[in-house]
Scaffold this motif. Structure first.
Motif, PDB file in Angstrom:
ATOM      1  N   LEU A  96     -29.504 -13.720 -38.018  1.00 39.67           N
ATOM      2  CA  LEU A  96     -28.695 -12.632 -37.463  1.00 39.67           C
ATOM      3  C   LEU A  96     -29.641 -11.463 -37.199  1.00 39.67           C
ATOM      4  CD1 LEU A  96     -25.763 -12.929 -39.977  1.00 39.67           C
ATOM      5  CD2 LEU A  96     -25.564 -13.298 -37.540  1.00 39.67           C
ATOM      6  N   LEU A  97     -29.690 -10.992 -35.954  1.00 44.38           N
ATOM      7  CA  LEU A  97     -30.616  -9.929 -35.590  1.00 44.38           C
ATOM      8  C   LEU A  97     -29.952  -8.555 -35.518  1.00 44.38           C
ATOM      9  CD1 LEU A  97     -32.614 -11.863 -32.858  1.00 44.38           C
ATOM     10  CD2 LEU A  97     -33.153 -11.633 -35.275  1.00 44.38           C
ATOM     11  N   THR A  98     -28.626  -8.512 -35.329  1.00 44.30           N
ATOM     12  CA  THR A  98     -27.902  -7.229 -35.304  1.00 44.30           C
ATOM     13  C   THR A  98     -27.582  -6.834 -36.741  1.00 44.30           C
ATOM     14  OG1 THR A  98     -26.917  -7.722 -33.163  1.00 44.30           O
ATOM     15  CG2 THR A  98     -25.802  -6.053 -34.485  1.00 44.30           C
ATOM     16  N   LYS A  99     -27.962  -5.610 -37.116  1.00 46.09           N
ATOM     17  CA  LYS A  99     -27.737  -5.148 -38.491  1.00 46.09           C
ATOM     18  C   LYS A  99     -26.367  -4.484 -38.670  1.00 46.09           C
ATOM     19  CE  LYS A  99     -31.827  -6.199 -40.201  1.00 46.09           C
ATOM     20  NZ  LYS A  99     -31.879  -7.662 -40.191  1.00 46.09           N
ATOM     21  N   SER A 100     -25.840  -3.881 -37.594  1.00 50.56           N
ATOM     22  CA  SER A 100     -24.569  -3.160 -37.729  1.00 50.56           C
ATOM     23  C   SER A 100     -23.410  -4.154 -37.899  1.00 50.56           C
ATOM     24  CB  SER A 100     -24.333  -2.272 -36.510  1.00 50.56           C
ATOM     25  OG  SER A 100     -24.175  -3.045 -35.361  1.00 50.56           O
ATOM     26  N   PRO A 101     -22.297  -3.706 -38.512  1.00 50.97           N
ATOM     27  CA  PRO A 101     -21.176  -4.629 -38.760  1.00 50.97           C
ATOM     28  C   PRO A 101     -20.485  -5.130 -37.494  1.00 50.97           C
ATOM     29  CG  PRO A 101     -20.658  -2.404 -39.543  1.00 50.97           C
ATOM     30  CD  PRO A 101     -22.089  -2.382 -39.091  1.00 50.97           C
ATOM     31  N   ASN A 102     -20.655  -4.380 -36.376  1.00 52.07           N
ATOM     32  CA  ASN A 102     -20.079  -4.858 -35.112  1.00 52.07           C
ATOM     33  C   ASN A 102     -20.909  -4.340 -33.950  1.00 52.07           C
ATOM     34  OD1 ASN A 102     -19.259  -2.171 -34.909  1.00 52.07           O
ATOM     35  ND2 ASN A 102     -17.197  -2.620 -35.613  1.00 52.07           N
ATOM     36  N   HIS A 103     -20.728  -4.985 -32.784  1.00 52.16           N
ATOM     37  CA  HIS A 103     -21.446  -4.573 -31.579  1.00 52.16           C
ATOM     38  C   HIS A 103     -20.551  -4.886 -30.384  1.00 52.16           C
ATOM     39  CE1 HIS A 103     -24.375  -4.394 -28.350  1.00 52.16           C
ATOM     40  NE2 HIS A 103     -25.177  -3.744 -29.175  1.00 52.16           N
ATOM     41  N   PRO A 104     -20.400  -3.934 -29.445  1.00 53.09           N
ATOM     42  CA  PRO A 104     -19.451  -4.133 -28.337  1.00 53.09           C
ATOM     43  C   PRO A 104     -19.770  -5.325 -27.435  1.00 53.09           C
ATOM     44  CG  PRO A 104     -20.748  -2.131 -28.023  1.00 53.09           C
ATOM     45  CD  PRO A 104     -21.035  -2.620 -29.411  1.00 53.09           C
ATOM     46  N   TYR A 105     -21.044  -5.756 -27.360  1.00 50.50           N
ATOM     47  CA  TYR A 105     -21.406  -6.875 -26.471  1.00 50.50           C
ATOM     48  C   TYR A 105     -21.614  -8.180 -27.217  1.00 50.50           C
ATOM     49  CZ  TYR A 105     -22.210  -3.007 -23.267  1.00 50.50           C
ATOM     50  OH  TYR A 105     -22.059  -1.878 -22.503  1.00 50.50           O
ATOM     51  N   GLY A 106     -21.388  -8.171 -28.517  1.00 49.59           N
ATOM     52  CA  GLY A 106     -21.604  -9.382 -29.308  1.00 49.59           C
ATOM     53  C   GLY A 106     -22.813  -9.224 -30.218  1.00 49.59           C
ATOM     54  N   ILE A 107     -22.781  -9.920 -31.329  1.00 51.20           N
ATOM     55  CA  ILE A 107     -23.855  -9.856 -32.321  1.00 51.20           C
ATOM     56  C   ILE A 107     -25.065 -10.633 -31.792  1.00 51.20           C
ATOM     57  CG2 ILE A 107     -24.504 -10.510 -34.683  1.00 51.20           C
ATOM     58  CD1 ILE A 107     -22.417  -8.189 -34.470  1.00 51.20           C
ATOM     59  N   LYS A 108     -26.246 -10.024 -31.892  1.00 52.25           N
ATOM     60  CA  LYS A 108     -27.465 -10.698 -31.425  1.00 52.25           C
ATOM     61  C   LYS A 108     -27.956 -11.647 -32.512  1.00 52.25           C
ATOM     62  CE  LYS A 108     -30.520  -8.601 -28.699  1.00 52.25           C
ATOM     63  NZ  LYS A 108     -31.631  -7.708 -28.294  1.00 52.25           N
ATOM     64  N   VAL A 109     -28.239 -12.882 -32.108  1.00 44.73           N
ATOM     65  CA  VAL A 109     -28.694 -13.908 -33.050  1.00 44.73           C
ATOM     66  C   VAL A 109     -29.883 -14.664 -32.474  1.00 44.73           C
ATOM     67  CG1 VAL A 109     -26.394 -14.254 -34.079  1.00 44.73           C
ATOM     68  CG2 VAL A 109     -27.123 -15.693 -32.171  1.00 44.73           C
ATOM     69  N   GLN A 110     -30.591 -15.348 -33.367  1.00 42.48           N
ATOM     70  CA  GLN A 110     -31.615 -16.307 -32.950  1.00 42.48           C
ATOM     71  C   GLN A 110     -31.104 -17.679 -33.347  1.00 42.48           C
ATOM     72  OE1 GLN A 110     -35.484 -15.886 -34.788  1.00 42.48           O
ATOM     73  NE2 GLN A 110     -36.454 -16.984 -33.108  1.00 42.48           N
ATOM     74  N   LEU A 111     -31.158 -18.609 -32.396  1.00 45.16           N
ATOM     75  CA  LEU A 111     -30.728 -19.976 -32.670  1.00 45.16           C
ATOM     76  C   LEU A 111     -31.864 -20.761 -33.318  1.00 45.16           C
ATOM     77  CD1 LEU A 111     -28.838 -20.809 -29.342  1.00 45.16           C
ATOM     78  CD2 LEU A 111     -27.915 -19.846 -31.448  1.00 45.16           C
ATOM     79  N   GLU A 112     -31.532 -21.948 -33.847  1.00 42.43           N
ATOM     80  CA  GLU A 112     -32.543 -22.809 -34.446  1.00 42.43           C
ATOM     81  C   GLU A 112     -33.616 -23.201 -33.437  1.00 42.43           C
ATOM     82  OE1 GLU A 112     -30.302 -26.006 -36.204  1.00 42.43           O
ATOM     83  OE2 GLU A 112     -29.998 -24.879 -38.062  1.00 42.43           O
ATOM     84  N   THR A 113     -33.264 -23.203 -32.144  1.00 45.23           N
ATOM     85  CA  THR A 113     -34.218 -23.541 -31.087  1.00 45.23           C
ATOM     86  C   THR A 113     -35.183 -22.394 -30.797  1.00 45.23           C
ATOM     87  OG1 THR A 113     -32.646 -22.770 -29.441  1.00 45.23           O
ATOM     88  CG2 THR A 113     -32.625 -25.126 -29.935  1.00 45.23           C
ATOM     89  N   GLY A 114     -34.907 -21.195 -31.371  1.00 52.09           N
ATOM     90  CA  GLY A 114     -35.754 -20.036 -31.139  1.00 52.09           C
ATOM     91  C   GLY A 114     -35.219 -19.112 -30.061  1.00 52.09           C
ATOM     92  N   LEU A 115     -34.197 -19.543 -29.331  1.00 57.19           N
ATOM     93  CA  LEU A 115     -33.615 -18.695 -28.282  1.00 57.19           C
ATOM     94  C   LEU A 115     -32.857 -17.538 -28.915  1.00 57.19           C
ATOM     95  CD1 LEU A 115     -32.253 -21.462 -25.893  1.00 57.19           C
ATOM     96  CD2 LEU A 115     -34.274 -20.056 -25.555  1.00 57.19           C
ATOM     97  N   VAL A 116     -32.891 -16.390 -28.244  1.00 58.37           N
ATOM     98  CA  VAL A 116     -32.217 -15.189 -28.738  1.00 58.37           C
ATOM     99  C   VAL A 116     -31.177 -14.759 -27.712  1.00 58.37           C
ATOM    100  CG1 VAL A 116     -32.531 -12.737 -29.299  1.00 58.37           C
ATOM    101  CG2 VAL A 116     -34.217 -14.419 -30.063  1.00 58.37           C
ATOM    102  N   GLY A 117     -30.012 -14.368 -28.191  1.00 58.93           N
ATOM    103  CA  GLY A 117     -28.968 -13.877 -27.306  1.00 58.93           C
ATOM    104  C   GLY A 117     -27.810 -13.316 -28.085  1.00 58.93           C
ATOM    105  N   ARG A 118     -26.811 -12.833 -27.343  1.00 55.66           N
ATOM    106  CA  ARG A 118     -25.612 -12.275 -27.973  1.00 55.66           C
ATOM    107  C   ARG A 118     -24.502 -13.310 -28.002  1.00 55.66           C
ATOM    108  NH1 ARG A 118     -26.341  -7.226 -29.413  1.00 55.66           N
ATOM    109  NH2 ARG A 118     -27.893  -5.992 -28.305  1.00 55.66           N
ATOM    110  N   VAL A 119     -23.851 -13.391 -29.151  1.00 58.76           N
ATOM    111  CA  VAL A 119     -22.786 -14.396 -29.343  1.00 58.76           C
ATOM    112  C   VAL A 119     -21.600 -14.043 -28.472  1.00 58.76           C
ATOM    113  CG1 VAL A 119     -21.227 -15.457 -31.010  1.00 58.76           C
ATOM    114  CG2 VAL A 119     -23.556 -14.872 -31.691  1.00 58.76           C
ATOM    115  N   LYS A 120     -21.141 -15.027 -27.679  1.00 61.53           N
ATOM    116  CA  LYS A 120     -19.928 -14.860 -26.867  1.00 61.53           C
ATOM    117  C   LYS A 120     -18.757 -15.622 -27.466  1.00 61.53           C
ATOM    118  CE  LYS A 120     -21.531 -12.042 -23.975  1.00 61.53           C
ATOM    119  NZ  LYS A 120     -21.083 -10.672 -24.161  1.00 61.53           N
TER     120      LYS A 120
END
Length: 65
Positions: free
Chosen positions: A37-61
Motif C-alpha cells: 500500500l503506497l497511500t498513507k492517508s485513510p482515503n483518497h478521492p482517486y483511489g488508494i495507490k498500490v504496488q502489485l506483486e508484478t511491480g506495477l503501480v496504480g490506483r485501485v478502481k
C-alpha cells in the motif's frame, strides 16, 4: 462492493483492478494482487495507490471479492 477510495478496504493480498498512471486517459484496468500500500492517508478521492506483486503501480478502481 468495497469502496476503493478507503484504505481500510484494501489489504496486502487483495485481488484488485488498478489504473496505471500511463493508462489514466484510456481508463485501461490491470488486475493483480496487492503487494504494498503506497497511500498513507485513510482515503483518497482517486483511489488508494498500490504496488502489485508484478511491480506495477496504480490506483485501485475495484476490489474484487
Amino acid at each position: 462492493m468495497k469502496d476503493p477510495r478507503q484504505r481500510k478496504n484494501i489489504e496486502i493480498g487483495s485481488f484488485v483492478e488498478i489504473v496505471q498512471k500511463s493508462h489514466q486517459r484510456s481508463g485501461e484496468l490491470t488486475k493483480g494482487v496487492v503487494a504494498k500500500l503506497l497511500t498513507k492517508s485513510p482515503n483518497h478521492p482517486y483511489g488508494i495507490k498500490v504496488q502489485l506483486e508484478t511491480g506495477l503501480v496504480g490506483r485501485v478502481k475495484n476490489v474484487i471479492e
